[in-house]
Structures are given as C-alpha cells and as structure tokens.
Design an enzyme around this catalytic site. Sequence first.
Site, mmCIF file in Angstrom:
data_model
loop_
_atom_site.group_PDB
_atom_site.id
_atom_site.type_symbol
_atom_site.label_atom_id
_atom_site.label_comp_id
_atom_site.label_asym_id
_atom_site.label_seq_id
_atom_site.Cartn_x
_atom_site.Cartn_y
_atom_site.Cartn_z
ATOM 1 C CE1 TYR A 137 -2.766 -3.039 0.258
ATOM 2 C CE2 TYR A 137 -3.568 -2.328 2.448
ATOM 3 C CZ TYR A 137 -3.816 -3.298 1.201
ATOM 4 O OH TYR A 137 -4.617 -4.347 1.260
ATOM 5 C CE LYS A 187 2.134 -17.149 -4.998
ATOM 6 N NZ LYS A 187 1.619 -18.431 -4.880
ATOM 7 C CG ASP A 220 -0.793 -19.758 -3.145
ATOM 8 O OD1 ASP A 220 0.191 -19.955 -2.033
ATOM 9 O OD2 ASP A 220 -0.251 -20.313 -4.233
ATOM 10 C CG ASP A 244 -6.362 -5.426 4.174
ATOM 11 O OD1 ASP A 244 -7.223 -5.782 5.061
ATOM 12 O OD2 ASP A 244 -6.667 -4.430 3.110
ATOM 13 C CG ASP A 248 -11.086 -7.980 6.153
ATOM 14 O OD1 ASP A 248 -10.627 -7.689 7.047
ATOM 15 O OD2 ASP A 248 -12.007 -7.495 5.256
HETATM 16 MG MG MG Z 1 -9.592 -5.339 5.116
#
Ligand code: MG
Length: 354
Positions: A137, A187, A220, A244, A248
């Site tokens: 980000y 990854k 993954d 992130d 979730d």
């Molecule tokens: Mg989120």
Amino acid sequence: MTTSYRIALIPGDGIGTEVLPPACAVLDAVGKRHGLTFAYDSFDWSCQRYLDQGAMMPADGLDRIRNHDAILLGAVGWPGVPDHVSLWGLLIPIRRQFRQYVNLRPIKVLEGVPSPVAKATSDVSFVVVRENVEGEYSEIGGRLNRGFPEEMAVQEAVFTRAGTERILHYAFETAKGRTGRLVSATKSNGIVHTMPFWDEIAKEVGDRYPEVSWRQEHIDALAAKVILDPGRFDVIVGSNLFGDILSDLAAAVAGSIGIAPAANLNPEREFPSMFEPVHGSAPDIAGQGVANPIGAIWSASMMLDHLGHPEAGAEVLDAFATVLATTDARTPDLGGTASTKEFTELVLGNIASR
Ligand code: MG
Ligand code: NAI
C-alpha cells in the site's frame, strides 16, 4: 487510586456512530471496578464532514489528537464519497503519522456464535499481525498514456529493512507470550524481490527467538489452511496486503464481521494507538439501531490491554462472551432480534454483577 485517560473518539459514519457509545459505556463500567476513568473528546471527522467542508478532517487534525492516550474509531465510508477518499483522508494519515505499524487482529470462535467453517470450534484462537504502514500500500507509482491502448499503471511495493524487522520482531514477541507458534506469510515463489527479502529477515529475527517454533507458508496455501484447519494457528504475520486479506478471511471464520476487533499500535508509545472494529459503516443497516456492538467493545478491550490494564480488558471479553454463551440475545447479524442497546445493556449488567 484512580488513573485517568483522555480518549479521542472518531465515530465516523453510519454504524460507526452507533457502536462507539456502547464501547464507551463498557469502558466506564469496567473502569469503575478497576480505578480507571476516561474523558472523551469526540471529533466529527467523517464523510459527512468531507461533503460539507471538503476534507475528512481539519488540516491540524493530527495535532488535535496527538496528545491523547488512545484513539477509538467507529468506521468511515459512505456512498457518494469514494472509499479511497475516506481511507487516505483519515485512516491512513493517522496510521502513518502516528507510526502505528502494527495492525493486530485477534480471532476467536466464541461459544454461541456458529462459524461457517465446520472445523472452527471454540478452541480456535489466533492473532493476525499485519504490517500497517508500508509494503504493497504505497503511494509510489503512476499512470501513463491515459486513454490510449498502451495505457499503463505501475504501483511499487516498498519493503524497508527497518519496517520489516520491526513487524517481525513484534510478531515473534507476541508468539513468545502466547503458545510460541508462528507462521510467516510469504509468496517468494512468485514475487521474487520483496518476498525473499521478507523471508530472509524473518529467518534473521526468528533465529533470535529459539523458543518460538515458526515456519513460512505461501499466502495462497495459507489462506486455504485458515479455512480447512483454523485450530492449528497461533500467530500469523504478514505484509500489509497479505495481512489485510488474511485478517478479513479469519474474521469470517469467527462467524461475523460485526464482532471482529482491531488495534493499530505504535508499540514505542511515541504516539497514541488507535482501536477500531474491523467492519465498515454498514450503510445497509445504519440508523436502525441494530448494529452489533461487539467489534467496537472488543476493540475497547484491546485498548485496555494496551494502556496496561489486561485484567480489565479480559473482564470485558469475558462479559460479552458470557452473554453470548448463556443467553439467546444477539443482534440480527448473528440471527437474533436484539437491538444494539439491548445487547449492550446485558453486557453492562454482566460487568455490574461481578
Ligand atoms: Mg480489510
Ligand atoms: P461493512 O463492514 O460496512 O458491511 C458489510 C456487511 O456486514 C453489511 O451487510 C453490513 O450490514 C454488515 N455489518 C458490518 N458491520 C456490522 C455490525 N457491526 N453489525 C451488523 N452487521 C454488520 O463493509 P462494506 O459494506 O464493504 O463497506 C461500507 C462502507 O464502510 C464503505 O464506504 C467502506 O469503505 C467502509 N469501510 C470502512 C472501514 C473502516 O472504517 N475501517 C472498514 C471497511 C469498510
């Protein structure tokens, strides 16, 4: 002896404004039992403010909350205001300027809250430690040739040694204080510069924690395992993007986005840390008084931990867990008919009865 704290409240938009009053009521109630008082300063920073005044917060916004002991945030975001405006106009400046580089999200399957994942029983309890200020980000990048076939977009992921070391260090410390098991999300098979760098630093930091048993897993496969066997995790650490998504996903395993809490921590305590439910402003149910207050109340419990009152924090957790386990009271997102206020009253009653 009484200890007093000054808390900056940013209710934000939609149900953000409905879940913070329950969190404050619970803080006041538990504070009474532990010699803690809270003074709240409320700020109207929100999408509504953006529509009225052209900015999510005033230009000197950060200075107004810099000296508070902590920040409690509801949720920001509203239809008609692009989500990147609410995020980059408020949340990200707070996280970055106050060096809240740890995003901590505990995941627990609570008794009485069925998980959509069959294997997720009440012994599932782990934390996701997400890097919160750099990584994928980033503002570095740009667009070229808009409107032409060769139009392009580039966004650089930024991993610094300092930033990577400190988040891994925090995660290993957390694992050391729990059951001593850690998984580092990577990854490095596909992302060949930043992720091998992350892995190298994980190994360096891990070598300093012989008491923590850790391994790295590709994001993954790791995501699949969080669904297939959530009970095997204790601490998962990941970059900003991986953390992130994982957090979730893990919140969904726990049964409802409405109960998930989060802390944005500045571990060095140079700046206030910020506590917020994981959910957004939920425009679809805003104004109806039926939002689940647990995410906000649990976030307040994390604030108590951070302020150095883990026994008070644990009492808050135990209070709503007991209400869920021993009564049918639930807000509609958990299949019940209780209002925000009714559920909160039961939690307050439980605290008062102690
Ligand atoms: Mg989120
Ligand atoms: P959302 O979390 O607001 O809602 C998703 C679904 O979950 C909705 O059906 C909602 O009713 C339900 N839900 C969420 N929290 C609940 C609660 N406490 N009790 C009962 N039901 C609950 O996510 P959505 O719809 O993607 O985003 C809505 C707005 O919120 C957007 O503008 C988004 O940018 C913003 N948002 C803000 C966040 C923040 O302030 N940190 C985080 C996520 C979204």
